[in-house]
Design a protein around this motif. Structure first.
Motif, mmCIF file in Angstrom:
data_model
loop_
_atom_site.group_PDB
_atom_site.id
_atom_site.type_symbol
_atom_site.label_atom_id
_atom_site.label_comp_id
_atom_site.label_asym_id
_atom_site.label_seq_id
_atom_site.Cartn_x
_atom_site.Cartn_y
_atom_site.Cartn_z
ATOM 1 N N ALA A 31 95.279 8.766 -66.887
ATOM 2 C CA ALA A 31 95.591 7.745 -65.876
ATOM 3 C C ALA A 31 95.953 6.425 -66.560
ATOM 4 O O ALA A 31 96.902 5.745 -66.166
ATOM 5 N N ALA A 32 95.202 6.062 -67.591
ATOM 6 C CA ALA A 32 95.489 4.829 -68.334
ATOM 7 C C ALA A 32 96.846 4.927 -69.030
ATOM 8 O O ALA A 32 97.639 3.977 -69.005
ATOM 9 N N GLN A 33 97.140 6.078 -69.638
ATOM 10 C CA GLN A 33 98.437 6.275 -70.287
ATOM 11 C C GLN A 33 99.571 6.150 -69.273
ATOM 12 O O GLN A 33 100.600 5.530 -69.534
ATOM 13 N N GLY A 34 99.375 6.754 -68.108
ATOM 14 C CA GLY A 34 100.394 6.687 -67.061
ATOM 15 C C GLY A 34 100.627 5.274 -66.576
ATOM 16 O O GLY A 34 101.771 4.842 -66.416
ATOM 17 N N MET A 35 99.545 4.535 -66.359
ATOM 18 C CA MET A 35 99.680 3.156 -65.899
ATOM 19 C C MET A 35 100.390 2.301 -66.949
ATOM 20 O O MET A 35 101.305 1.548 -66.628
#
Length: 140
Positions: A31-35
């Motif tokens: 999720a952090a990578q995507g954001m």
């Protein structure tokens, strides 16, 4: 076949991601990578700075929102972009991890969109046959 880490979707005036992970910590990393990928392409970010991140929530969804909002806060206050993430201690209500990246550099980083906040709108974390899936919408 390689597992999908995250996918981006358009949402009215906002943008969102679906993140996937075999475990909850992996889901939070993806999720952090995507954001972060919504702001700058990951290959543009070098890893020269690491920040420890400790957040709490009353459940796994609020923990996800707290985790991502902390990354937004670090961009807003210290201009930090992150590329890699590690999660150490993890429960469904607390997380201790590290984010590595660097200071935003207008000469090198093609900032596509600044994220104002992680929203509660339609936020969800659910168990799937493959592990976990999160739905997160960002105010841009």
């Amino acid at each position: 076949m390689a597992q999908i880490r995250y996918e981006v979707f358009d949402h009215t005036a906002d943008v969102g991601i679906h993140a996937f992970g075999h475990t909850l910590p992996e889901l939070f990393i993806h999720a952090a990578q995507g954001m972060e990928s919504l702001m700058v392409a990951p290959e543009q970010v070098h890893e020269s700075v690491t920040r420890e991140i400790a957040v709490e929530g009353h459940d796994v969804v609020s923990l996800m929102i707290a985790w991502l909002n902390e990354l937004v806060f670090l961009f807003d206050t210290e201009y930090l972009l992150f590329r890699t993430f590690e999660i150490g201690a993890f429960t469904e209500t607390s997380l201790l991890g590290n984010a590595s990246g660097e200071l935003y550099d207008a000469q090198r980083h093609d900032l596509s969109s600044a994220i104002k906040a992680v929203t509660w709108h339609e936020a969800a974390v659910e168990r799937t046959n493959e592990g976990y899936k999160a739905r997160i919408i960002f105010d841009i």
